[in-house]
Write a protein that holds these residues in place. Structure first.
Motif, PDB file in Angstrom:
ATOM      1  N   ALA A 105       0.834  -1.208   0.000  1.00 41.28           N
ATOM      2  CA  ALA A 105       0.000   0.000   0.000  1.00 41.28           C
ATOM      3  C   ALA A 105       0.867   1.256   0.000  1.00 41.28           C
ATOM      4  O   ALA A 105       0.573   2.231  -0.708  1.00 41.28           O
ATOM      5  N   ALA A 106       1.938   1.241   0.782  1.00 46.80           N
ATOM      6  CA  ALA A 106       2.849   2.381   0.787  1.00 46.80           C
ATOM      7  C   ALA A 106       3.488   2.564  -0.585  1.00 46.80           C
ATOM      8  O   ALA A 106       3.643   3.687  -1.071  1.00 46.80           O
ATOM      9  N   THR A 123      -8.458   2.666   1.741  1.00 48.45           N
ATOM     10  CA  THR A 123      -7.418   1.882   2.435  1.00 48.45           C
ATOM     11  C   THR A 123      -7.442   2.149   3.931  1.00 48.45           C
ATOM     12  O   THR A 123      -7.299   1.231   4.744  1.00 48.45           O
ATOM     13  N   TYR A 124      -7.654   3.404   4.306  1.00 44.94           N
ATOM     14  CA  TYR A 124      -7.676   3.784   5.719  1.00 44.94           C
ATOM     15  C   TYR A 124      -8.808   3.074   6.466  1.00 44.94           C
ATOM     16  O   TYR A 124      -8.671   2.738   7.652  1.00 44.94           O
ATOM     17  N   LEU A 132       1.245   2.759   8.667  1.00 50.74           N
ATOM     18  CA  LEU A 132       0.567   3.097   7.416  1.00 50.74           C
ATOM     19  C   LEU A 132      -0.654   3.966   7.688  1.00 50.74           C
ATOM     20  O   LEU A 132      -0.912   4.939   6.964  1.00 50.74           O
ATOM     21  N   GLY A 133      -1.392   3.648   8.750  1.00 50.00           N
ATOM     22  CA  GLY A 133      -2.565   4.434   9.097  1.00 50.00           C
ATOM     23  C   GLY A 133      -2.203   5.877   9.410  1.00 50.00           C
ATOM     24  O   GLY A 133      -2.897   6.814   8.989  1.00 50.00           O
ATOM     25  N   LYS A 134      -1.094   6.078  10.119  1.00 53.91           N
ATOM     26  CA  LYS A 134      -0.666   7.437  10.460  1.00 53.91           C
ATOM     27  C   LYS A 134      -0.197   8.192   9.210  1.00 53.91           C
ATOM     28  O   LYS A 134      -0.418   9.398   9.089  1.00 53.91           O
ATOM     29  N   ALA A 135       0.448   7.473   8.283  1.00 51.28           N
ATOM     30  CA  ALA A 135       0.893   8.118   7.038  1.00 51.28           C
ATOM     31  C   ALA A 135      -0.307   8.579   6.217  1.00 51.28           C
ATOM     32  O   ALA A 135      -0.321   9.689   5.666  1.00 51.28           O
ATOM     33  N   SER A 192      -1.874  12.683   5.287  1.00 54.40           N
ATOM     34  CA  SER A 192      -2.289  13.233   3.997  1.00 54.40           C
ATOM     35  C   SER A 192      -3.748  13.658   4.008  1.00 54.40           C
ATOM     36  O   SER A 192      -4.098  14.735   3.502  1.00 54.40           O
ATOM     37  N   LEU A 193      -4.623  12.825   4.571  1.00 49.44           N
ATOM     38  CA  LEU A 193      -6.044  13.149   4.573  1.00 49.44           C
ATOM     39  C   LEU A 193      -6.334  14.394   5.417  1.00 49.44           C
ATOM     40  O   LEU A 193      -7.183  15.216   5.047  1.00 49.44           O
ATOM     41  N   ASN A 194      -5.636  14.532   6.545  1.00 50.22           N
ATOM     42  CA  ASN A 194      -5.855  15.709   7.399  1.00 50.22           C
ATOM     43  C   ASN A 194      -5.449  16.995   6.703  1.00 50.22           C
ATOM     44  O   ASN A 194      -5.966  18.071   7.025  1.00 50.22           O
ATOM     45  N   ARG A 195      -4.521  16.914   5.771  1.00 52.11           N
ATOM     46  CA  ARG A 195      -3.997  18.102   5.096  1.00 52.11           C
ATOM     47  C   ARG A 195      -4.375  18.136   3.623  1.00 52.11           C
ATOM     48  O   ARG A 195      -3.744  18.832   2.829  1.00 52.11           O
TER      49      ARG A 195
END
Length: 341
Positions: free
Chosen positions: A181-182, A229-230, A239-242, A246-249
């Motif tokens: 996924a990464a 994916t989240y 992976l969840g934090k990565a 992106s989603l938060n920003r």
């Protein structure tokens, strides 16, 4: 006898060329003053570090108005990139160091006047950028650090994100776990950068049009994939934090697609602080808070010269030759983009 031209240090023995050499050796070539003292001694020249330190202190007063004028040009930019880097600062009396910060503010990558200005503080808190950017109106491109939140909440300030930081999160996951996924996220972001390579020489309007047509669909698909994916993974995993970063920003990350003046990432201002990171390994620490403020002034001139394709040593000599007799109305003529190579 004709009077002497105005000198950088009134009644001083050091001429502009020697002073520019000492300044350039310290802030361009990262040679601490005690090493310069040893180099001069090998040539039979007695030049104590205390003398050179005194010179730099007097030159700080000389160049401060010029750097302040440089800052007004940066603050007039429609887009500003900001970043900060730590610098150890010696604490008097105990031989230990505290952590100070050099804050960098760079004009947008496609701004007509290229410059970067540094500000020094013993804190990484919001007060420093809030003060420096107190009157700024425009796009502020940052990496998501909360220290800029107070500025970003102001009316008239628009946040732009950094795709390189979003990518970096996925690279860290890939290097530690070889997550497919990464790898997918890295591949999709690479497509965005491939488009940017093709668009870098276009006009602002054409760049914006091309981004909306080509990068926009990729960004839309990437967001849908990130959200899907989240929903399937542990949110507290690497992976969840990565993905969460992106989603938060996302709105800030998407900003570059909507505005051709904005760079895809914050790398230009990060590149402007690379010299400081190299110097930090050589001189280990600033001798005082005053030394940190002095370094901010000198690095502002040196790194701005580099952005304009100028030999920084030649620019320092030019400044130290012209500035002693210059008036406030002459400062614009001493800006690096007006320097004749």
């Amino acid at each position: 006898t004709a009077p002497m031209p105005a000198q950088p240090i009134e009644c001083g023995l050091a001429a502009p060329r020697l002073l520019a050499h000492v300044m350039g050796s310290k802030y361009v070539d990262h040679l601490p003053l005690h090493r310069q003292e040893q180099i001069y001694a090998r040539d039979g020249v007695v030049l104590p570090r205390s003398t050179m330190a005194g010179w730099l202190g007097q030159l700080e007063v000389l160049v401060e108005p010029l750097v302040e004028r440089l800052a007004t040009h940066v603050l007039a930019s429609a887009v500003i990139q900001a970043d900060e880097t730590p610098v150890p600062v010696l604490q008097p009396g105990n031989g230990r160091t505290a952590t100070g910060y050099l804050w960098a503010y760079r004009s947008g990558a496609w701004n007509s006047k290229q410059a970067v200005v540094f500000d020094f503080a013993m804190s990484r808190g919001q007060a420093t950028p809030s003060h420096f950017l107190r009157d700024y109106q425009g796009v502020l491109q940052v990496d998501g650090y909360a220290g800029y939140n107070e500025v970003l909440r102001r009316d008239g300030v628009v946040e732009a994100g950094c795709m390189a930081h979003a990518r970096r999160k996925f690279v860290e996951v890939w290097e530690s776990s070889r997550s497919p996924a990464a790898q997918t996220a890295i591949t999709e972001i690479a497509r965005l950068y491939a488009i940017e390579i093709e668009l870098q020489d276009l006009s602002v309007e054409e760049r914006q049009r091309q981004r909306q047509a080509r990068a926009g669909p990729i960004m839309d698909a990437l967001r849908q994939w990130l959200e899907a994916t989240y929903a399937k993974i542990a949110h507290n995993s690497a992976l969840g934090k990565a993905i969460q970063y992106s989603l938060n920003r996302w709105k800030a990350l998407l900003r570059y697609v909507e505005d051709g003046r904005i760079n895809i990432d914050n790398n230009p201002v990060e590149n402007a602080i690379r010299g400081i990171a190299l110097g930090r390994k050589n001189y280990l620490f600033c001798g005082s808070e005053g030394g940190g403020r002095r370094a901010a002034l000198m690095y502002s001139l040196i790194e701005s010269a580099k952005l304009n394709g100028i030999n920084p040593n030649a620019y320092l000599l030019h400044v130290l030759t012209k500035l002693p007799s210059a008036k406030r109305d002459d400062l614009d003529a001493l800006m690096p983009w007006n320097f004749t190579k």
